[in-house]
Design a protein around this motif. Sequence first.
Motif, short mmCIF file in Angstrom:
data_model
loop_
_atom_site.label_atom_id
_atom_site.label_comp_id
_atom_site.label_asym_id
_atom_site.label_seq_id
_atom_site.Cartn_x
_atom_site.Cartn_y
_atom_site.Cartn_z
N LEU A 1 24.45 -9.31 0.72
CA LEU A 1 23.75 -10.31 1.23
C LEU A 1 22.90 -10.34 2.72
O LEU A 1 22.35 -11.28 2.96
CB LEU A 1 24.74 -11.81 1.21
N ALA A 2 23.16 -9.06 3.17
CA ALA A 2 22.58 -9.15 4.70
C ALA A 2 21.38 -8.44 4.45
O ALA A 2 20.57 -8.41 5.36
CB ALA A 2 23.34 -8.23 5.59
N LEU A 3 20.94 -8.22 3.31
CA LEU A 3 19.57 -7.27 2.91
C LEU A 3 18.48 -8.19 2.78
O LEU A 3 18.58 -9.63 2.37
CB LEU A 3 19.83 -6.63 1.66
N ARG A 4 17.33 -7.85 3.10
CA ARG A 4 16.26 -8.60 3.18
C ARG A 4 15.95 -9.33 1.61
O ARG A 4 15.91 -8.58 0.89
CB ARG A 4 14.90 -7.93 3.56
N LYS A 5 15.69 -10.53 1.50
CA LYS A 5 15.33 -11.08 0.23
C LYS A 5 16.38 -10.97 -0.95
O LYS A 5 16.28 -10.72 -2.02
CB LYS A 5 14.06 -10.57 -0.30
N SER A 6 17.81 -10.66 -0.32
CA SER A 6 18.83 -10.62 -1.38
C SER A 6 19.25 -11.91 -2.09
O SER A 6 19.54 -11.70 -3.27
CB SER A 6 20.12 -10.27 -0.54
N MET A 7 19.02 -13.01 -1.44
CA MET A 7 19.06 -14.16 -2.20
C MET A 7 18.22 -14.07 -3.36
O MET A 7 18.46 -14.91 -4.40
CB MET A 7 19.14 -15.45 -1.67
N GLU A 8 16.94 -14.09 -3.25
CA GLU A 8 16.04 -14.17 -4.27
C GLU A 8 16.39 -13.02 -5.35
O GLU A 8 16.18 -13.40 -6.72
CB GLU A 8 14.60 -13.71 -3.68
N THR A 9 16.62 -11.87 -5.02
CA THR A 9 17.01 -10.89 -6.06
C THR A 9 18.30 -11.35 -6.78
O THR A 9 18.32 -11.29 -8.16
CB THR A 9 17.37 -9.48 -5.43
N VAL A 10 19.19 -11.97 -6.25
CA VAL A 10 20.50 -12.33 -6.83
C VAL A 10 20.19 -13.50 -7.87
O VAL A 10 20.42 -13.43 -9.05
CB VAL A 10 21.40 -12.77 -5.93
N ALA A 11 19.38 -14.32 -7.37
CA ALA A 11 18.82 -15.54 -8.04
C ALA A 11 18.15 -15.38 -9.49
O ALA A 11 18.49 -15.69 -10.72
CB ALA A 11 18.18 -16.70 -7.48
N GLN A 12 17.10 -14.29 -9.32
CA GLN A 12 16.56 -13.78 -10.23
C GLN A 12 17.38 -13.20 -11.45
O GLN A 12 17.30 -13.21 -12.78
CB GLN A 12 15.35 -13.00 -9.78
N SER B 1 20.22 -0.52 -0.38
CA SER B 1 19.16 -0.79 0.46
C SER B 1 17.92 -1.22 -0.69
O SER B 1 16.84 -1.09 0.03
CB SER B 1 18.66 0.82 0.97
N SER B 2 18.24 -1.51 -1.77
CA SER B 2 17.19 -2.01 -2.42
C SER B 2 17.57 -3.10 -3.40
O SER B 2 18.83 -3.23 -3.51
CB SER B 2 16.63 -0.87 -3.30
N ALA B 3 16.64 -3.70 -4.00
CA ALA B 3 16.83 -4.95 -5.02
C ALA B 3 17.82 -4.47 -6.06
O ALA B 3 18.65 -4.67 -6.85
CB ALA B 3 15.73 -5.48 -5.38
#
Length: 213
Positions: free
Chosen positions: A188-199, A147-149
Amino acid sequence: MRKPRSAKFTHEQQVMLDQVKQIAAGLGETLAPFTEVVVHDLRSPRHAILAIHNNLSGREVGDPATELGLARLADDDYPQVIANYANRFADGRRAKSTSIGIKDADGHYFAALCLNVDVTLFRSLSTLLEQFSLPKNAALKETLDPSSADAIRERIDRYAASLATTPQALRAEQRRALLQTLRDEGYLALRKSMETVAQHLGVSRATVYNAVK
């Protein structure tokens, strides 16, 4: 006074070197996945690496000797054991290294056994141990509720640790496998998951999106 060095490879040296290779193989299995174990044949300094276990440095069999190996070839009085010195892999990961010089009966260095510990891995391992020691319910709440980054970053750390590397050092094919795992587990269904993964991987969002395709 320095004894003259024979230009020939002796049978005694080869027998000792074969034993060092067996010791290295055993250490490699015992200290996997966070310790690289390397055997150097200093009789051929331009192609010194004879065996490498748990390859963390990206080097290959046949690669040249390091500065310590060359120093031992130049001076038989060079320290035989240099333990726990700070080192760094080519990609910037910090390491702790130990180098052991091997001498023949005449007191000449002809081989070396080296251990390189990836100390950056212990951050991820510490996280795993902390999870393992938590009460069962708390552990389930931590790891099964993405549920979180922080949960995404923690899952990436665990994946990288299982491959004896760090998130930033994952190869392209490893990143693709990681993203498939994250998608299968719902991260990956979570909000802003792609940004978190990339960072956390240290790559662009475009790289992450392309790897997911």
